[in-house]
Design a protein around this motif. Structure first.
Motif, PDB file in Angstrom:
ATOM      1  N   UNK B  59       0.762  -1.202  -0.197  1.00  0.00           N
ATOM      2  CA  UNK B  59       0.094  -0.061  -0.063  1.00  0.00           C
ATOM      3  C   UNK B  59       0.609   1.463  -0.061  1.00  0.00           C
ATOM      4  N   UNK B  60       0.268   2.098   0.661  1.00  0.00           N
ATOM      5  CA  UNK B  60       0.997   3.885   0.459  1.00  0.00           C
ATOM      6  C   UNK B  60       1.942   3.900   0.807  1.00  0.00           C
ATOM      7  N   UNK B  61       3.123   4.225   0.263  1.00  0.00           N
ATOM      8  CA  UNK B  61       4.306   4.117   1.174  1.00  0.00           C
ATOM      9  C   UNK B  61       5.259   5.335   0.608  1.00  0.00           C
ATOM     10  N   UNK B  62       6.036   6.270   1.011  1.00  0.00           N
ATOM     11  CA  UNK B  62       6.782   7.542   0.394  1.00  0.00           C
ATOM     12  C   UNK B  62       7.015   7.227  -0.936  1.00  0.00           C
ATOM     13  N   UNK B  63       7.164   8.047  -1.733  1.00  0.00           N
ATOM     14  CA  UNK B  63       7.901   7.885  -2.477  1.00  0.00           C
ATOM     15  C   UNK B  63       8.725   8.250  -2.790  1.00  0.00           C
ATOM     16  N   UNK B  64       9.870   7.054  -3.015  1.00  0.00           N
ATOM     17  CA  UNK B  64      11.060   7.253  -2.997  1.00  0.00           C
ATOM     18  C   UNK B  64      12.122   7.774  -4.353  1.00  0.00           C
ATOM     19  N   UNK B  67      10.231  11.045  -9.395  1.00  0.00           N
ATOM     20  CA  UNK B  67       9.474  10.417 -10.203  1.00  0.00           C
ATOM     21  C   UNK B  67      10.154  10.441 -11.472  1.00  0.00           C
ATOM     22  N   UNK B  68       8.326   9.461 -13.010  1.00  0.00           N
ATOM     23  CA  UNK B  68       8.523  10.444 -14.385  1.00  0.00           C
ATOM     24  C   UNK B  68      10.168   9.272 -14.616  1.00  0.00           C
ATOM     25  N   UNK B  72      14.929   6.983 -10.405  1.00  0.00           N
ATOM     26  CA  UNK B  72      15.300   6.693  -8.944  1.00  0.00           C
ATOM     27  C   UNK B  72      16.645   7.629  -9.007  1.00  0.00           C
TER      28      UNK B  72
END
Lengths: 739, 289
Positions: B59-64, B67-68, B72
């Motif tokens: 589920x929801x985790x802070x984006x690492x 993006x795009x 990373x």
């Protein structure tokens, strides 16, 4: 009544032959590739038996395969075994699986296209590949004169003097067919990636798999024709009485140059798709974006660019000039730098991830380990002095089997496990897969690591038996243990074959996106419909949007999820594509490329490939001292006709029949120049071959022009083909006179 | 003996040359570095797979990271990657390049210096399916003369003096491989390749073929016998005497036969009378044909 079944069979055959759905063709490649994997593996088992128990009859199959020797492998049979094993594995197993199978299946789906850009080209590539496979089987079955010069087929051993008979020649025909098939298939894939990406699918949003396949097929398109040229020249020496590679007159080392200019890029052709798959799979199952995506793309690009410049390390002992050798050493060592970047990026992708031990992930992790071990073992061979000792030893065999066999096959297994649910709508078996994975990893490292040890002890390769040498007394036990590990490795592969066949029919049903990953192929049904997408997706983000806050508690966002166009057909193909998706964090979508750049792209790549091959043949002829004495007027007449034809196609394209007449006139002039124009001497043969191919190009262009449906505008690509033909003819004349 | 043989599987052949240690050391140093890297790689993979295995907190985790498009990786992390790669590259590849170039140009390619040494021995070897034909210049010091000492697969050299080998082939590509001297050189028909070495220990050492050359590739064995200098000189003298005697007998026999055309090139013919006539004038530095 009697005619109806025949007509039905005929129409079925026609339908099979004409199938242009890339998914159907890809599955055919996969099936034929896996079948030949079994053939190549069987040959390997026989080789390992002979190394473990020299001269002992092979159990069960020995009396059938080797009746003359009481079931034991003889030296000529052993030669045929390792020759056949190498050729089958490289050309008829791994290439069809990775490029023809995985490449053709995944790429159009992953870029959001309805199909291949030039579907009939892809279909034709399969039939050429199948013809090549059949011819190869016939060659190996020619038991009295099976191919017997190693897969590398160095002359003079591979000429009629060293390896007489139909088997060797047939195998060379098979290689020519395979090269042509690969060229066409690669043209199709490259063109598709350039011309058929969905709106918004920019280059830097491509899944790394697509990058890997794209770069591999670009290399393949550029360099496969050189293999065809080298093999064709060898065939001319065998059957046509030429002496291109004969000692004294010609130059045997010239073949080595031509072969390895293809041969080294070939290993990257096989490994680049694996690198791409790894980049994606590791990200998907660590639930994180790939680390430094751009760096990985740059690294793969660098390796592809340098791949043709390092080939000389295969010839370090063959008498290169010292400076040339030093240059090849520097480049060979340098090419390890981008490979190291890739390796570190893969590790960094795992860092602080959330690693799911699915079967594709396990195979991917194993592949990374094996690539590390195999790649490091190659460094030794890149230094000339270390290579003095290790050249043509079992160290080389261990090194390339770790990369070419273990890493590419484990990467293939990762890819097959990963995309199997998409292809069949079912998953493969977990327990069978786990046993297959661990067995393959441990036993392959044992087998090929053992070969590294044998090479370290000084054992040469391609030895039927080392009994004669005291300095190799210690390696006989080692070879037996390598064989035990090899037998077990072969046996474990049976699990894979069983799993494939069983799961395709009775595997557990899989949802459309069992792995929960963002790339486009997972946004359609499993298996996908014939035209892939009901409406072309509009891509709004990259391929690794993972570990994010997605709708419905998901931790990923699809590449085309939430785009305005996509949401209209959304609910059916986007699970959980809620009305409030995360805002796309990307620049506005590019307008899609116009559909008809595909023929232009294909023609450009083809002409680049044609130029490289022509350049190689020209240089070959010149290096052998070609000095043709052609009747001047027919040469110049042909040149004038070619230039005029190209000019007409550029300036007055509606005058189609004038262009056809000029092309035919050029062809006639070339034929007229033929009988008297080729003097004796080995350098003439490459130029003759080139002129023959040139004639074929001109004739094919004339025929295509004549057959073009629209009288007012012939296919634009033909302009460039004729211009290139004119330029090439000019170069041929100049090279002939200046050389 | 058996235990020695088993151990021999894992060690390099005896090194009986003055410069073989250079190759051995490069291989061993690189082996240590790459072995360490391979172990580190496997350790990191296992560590990561266990330490960061999915614990089901989906589920929801802070984006690492980013993006795009860029994927990373903070700038610092990317610089770390580049730094690590460069360090590995300079250490491993740099050592390989520097050491091999120094040894190559300084020692292994320095044939002229070796030839200039007094007492240097010159040998011509003509590889043939599946024999190593060897030729010494004999007492007159010139090749392709009647007093050349010719042998099949039996090379004799003195200990401690440089031995320069010129290598040719009369049929397919072979490779002259003497593990005890860390010598390996391809014999390409139509070319003459040159290498040199300095044996440091008396004894009998094996020659093997290291380029697949046909069905008896694995039987193409020869020996290099390293003798002390005086014994070697005696052997040459005796061999030259025999060679001159045989040549004189040949000449008498030929005088009584109708003349025959000699085959061209360096190939030893099947005819025994021509089997000894395959030598070539010693090539000067840089001549490859």
């Amino acid at each position: 009544m009697r005619r109806a079944p025949l007509r039905r069979l005929g129409s079925i055959a026609a339908a099979i032959a004409a199938a242009t759905d890339h998914k159907v063709i890809a599955v055919r490649f996969l099936v034929s590739g896996v079948a030949f994997l079994a053939v190549g593996g069987a040959l390997a088992m026989l080789i390992r038996w002979q190394r473990a128990f020299p001269g002992q009859p092979v159990p069960l199959v020995g009396p059938i395969l080797f009746p003359g020797a009481g079931g034991a492998v003889t030296p000529p049979a052993y030669t045929a075994l390792f020759t056949g094993h190498g050729l089958v594995m490289i050309f008829f197993a791994v290439t069809p699986i990775l490029v023809g199978g995985i490449g053709n299946y995944v790429v159009p789906l992953a870029i959001g296209a309805r199909g291949m850009a030039l579907p009939r080209l892809t279909a034709l590539s399969f039939w050429l590949s199948a013809a090549a496979q059949g011819t190869a089987l016939a060659a190996v079955a020619a038991t009295t004169h099976a191919p017997s010069a190693g897969w590398t087929a160095y002359p003079p051993l591979s000429t009629g003097a060293g390896a007489p008979g139909a088997g060797q020649s047939l195998m060379m025909v098979a290689i020519v067919l395979a090269g042509c098939g690969t060229l066409l298939g690669s043209l199709g894939l490259v063109t598709t990636v350039v011309a058929r990406r969905a709106p918004g699918m920019s280059w830097l949003r491509l899944p790394l798999t697509v990058w890997g396949v794209f770069l591999a097929t670009a290399l393949s398109a550029l360099f496969a024709p050189i293999l065809v040229a080298a093999t064709a020249l060898l065939l001319l020496d065998r059957l046509g009485g030429t002496q291109v590679f004969a000692a004294g007159h010609g130059d045997p080392v010239l073949y080595q140059h031509l072969f390895w200019i293809f041969g080294h890029p070939e290993v990257y052709i096989l490994v680049l798709p694996v690198w791409g798959v790894l980049g994606d799979v590791l990200a998907f199952f660590a639930r994180r974006p790939a680390f430094w995506y751009r760096g990985s793309v740059l690294a793969m690009l660098s390796v592809a660019t340098m791949s043709g410049l390092v080939y000389g390390h295969h010839m370090f002992r063959a008498g290169l000039e010292p400076m040339v050798g030093a240059g090849f050493e520097a480049l060979t060592l340098a090419i390890s730098a981008p490979a190291t970047v890739l390796m570190v990026n893969w590790l960094a992708t795992l860092w602080r991830g959330s690693i799911r031990p699915t079967l594709p992930m396990l195979f991917a992790l194993g592949t990374v380990a094996v690539l590390g071990l195999g790649g490091l073992s190659g460094l030794f061979l890149g230094a000339i002095t270390a290579d003095i000792y290790l050249h043509d030893s079992m160290w080389v065999v261990g090194h390339f089997h770790l990369i070419m066999a273990t890493a590419t096959l484990m990467g293939s297994f990762a890819a097959i496990h990963f995309w199997f649910p998409k292809m069949t709508g079912r998953t493969m078996g977990r327990r069978l897969g786990l046993a297959h994975f661990w067995g393959t990893l441990v036993l392959a490292v044992a087998t090929f690591g053992g070969m590294l040890a044998a090479g370290y002890a000084g054992e040469p390769r391609r030895y039927y038996d080392t009994a004669r040498f005291a300095f190799l007394a210690g390696t006989r036990g080692l070879e037996r243990h390598i064989s035990y590990a090899g037998f077990a490795l072969g046996a474990v592969q049976i699990l894979f074959f069983v799993d494939l066949v069983w799961s395709a029919r009775r595997g557990r049903r899989a949802p459309d996106n069992p792995w929960q990953v963002p790339t486009l192929e997972w946004s359609v049904s499993s298996p996908p419909p014939a035209d892939n997408f009901a409406a072309l997706p509009e891509v709004v983000r990259g391929p690794h949007e993972l570990g994010v806050a997605g709708p419905g508690g998901r931790d990923w966002l699809g590449q085309a999820e939430g785009a305005a166009a996509a949401s209209e057909q959304g609910a059916a193909s986007e699970p959980g594509a809620a009305s409030e998706p995360a805002a796309p964090s990307s620049p506005p979508a590019r307008t899609p490329p116009v559909a008809d750049i595909a023929p232009a792209v294909a023609m450009t790549v083809f002409l680049a490939s044609w130029s490289i091959m022509s350049g190689a043949l020209l240089l070959a002829g010149v290096s052998l001292g070609a000095r043709p004495a052609w009747p001047a007027w027919v040469d110049l007449a042909a040149l004038a006709a070619l230039i005029a034809c190209a000019a007409v196609l550029h300036a007055r394209p509606h005058r189609r029949w004038l262009a056809v007449a000029l092309a035919v006139a050029a062809a006639v002039a070339e034929i007229a120049a033929w009988p008297a124009s080729w003097p004796p001497g080995p350098g003439a043969a490459p130029l003759v071959l080139l002129a023959g191919l040139h004639l074929a190009q001109v004739a094919a262009s004339a025929a295509w022009l004549a057959a073009a449906a629209r009288a007012d505008q012939p296919p634009g690509v033909l302009r460039w083909s004729m211009s290139a033909a004119a330029l090439l003819w000019l170069l041929l004349l100049v090279a002939g006179r200046a050389g | 003996m058996a235990r020695l043989s088993a151990a021999a599987a894992l060690i390099m052949p005896v090194d009986a040359s003055a410069d073989g240690w250079r190759i051995d050391r490069l291989i061993h140093v690189t082996g240590l570095m790459t072995g360490g890297l391979a172990a580190l790689l496997v350790a990191l993979l296992v560590f990561a797979a266990i330490r960061w295995r999915d614990r089901g907190a989906a589920g929801a985790r802070a984006p690492v990271g980013g993006q795009g498009n860029g994927g990373r990786g903070s700038r610092r992390a990317i610089l770390a990657v580049v730094g690590v790669t460069t360090a590995i590259f300079l250490a491993v590849d740099g050592n390989l390049m520097v050491t091999s170039m120094r040894d190559l140009y300084g020692v292994f390619l320095a044939v002229s210096a070796a030839e200039a040494e007094p007492g240097a021995v010159r040998i011509e070897i003509n590889a043939q399916q599946w024999v190593w034909n060897a030729r010494h210049a004999g007492q007159d010091g010139a090749f392709a003369t009647d007093d050349d000492v010719v042998s099949a697969s039996d090379v004799r050299v003195p200990v401690g003096r440089p031995v320069i080998v010129q290598l040719a082939s009369s049929d397919v590509v072979h490779s002259f491989y003497v593990p005890a001297f860390r010598v390996k050189l391809d014999a390409v028909p139509g070319r003459i390749a040159t290498a040199w070495f300095r044996p440091t220990r008396a004894g009998e050492y094996e020659i093997a073929c290291a380029q697949f050359c046909g069905v008896h590739h694995h039987l193409m064995r020869g020996t290099v016998t390293v003798m002390d200098g005086a014994a070697f000189d005696r052997w040459i003298a005796a061999g030259s005497r025999d060679a001159r005697r045989i040549a004189a007998e040949d000449a008498r026999a030929r005088a009584e036969e109708p003349t025959r055309e000699r085959p061209a090139g360096v190939a030893p013919a099947d005819d025994p009378a021509d089997a000894r006539r395959w030598g070539w004038p010693w090539r000067r530095r840089g001549q490859q044909r």
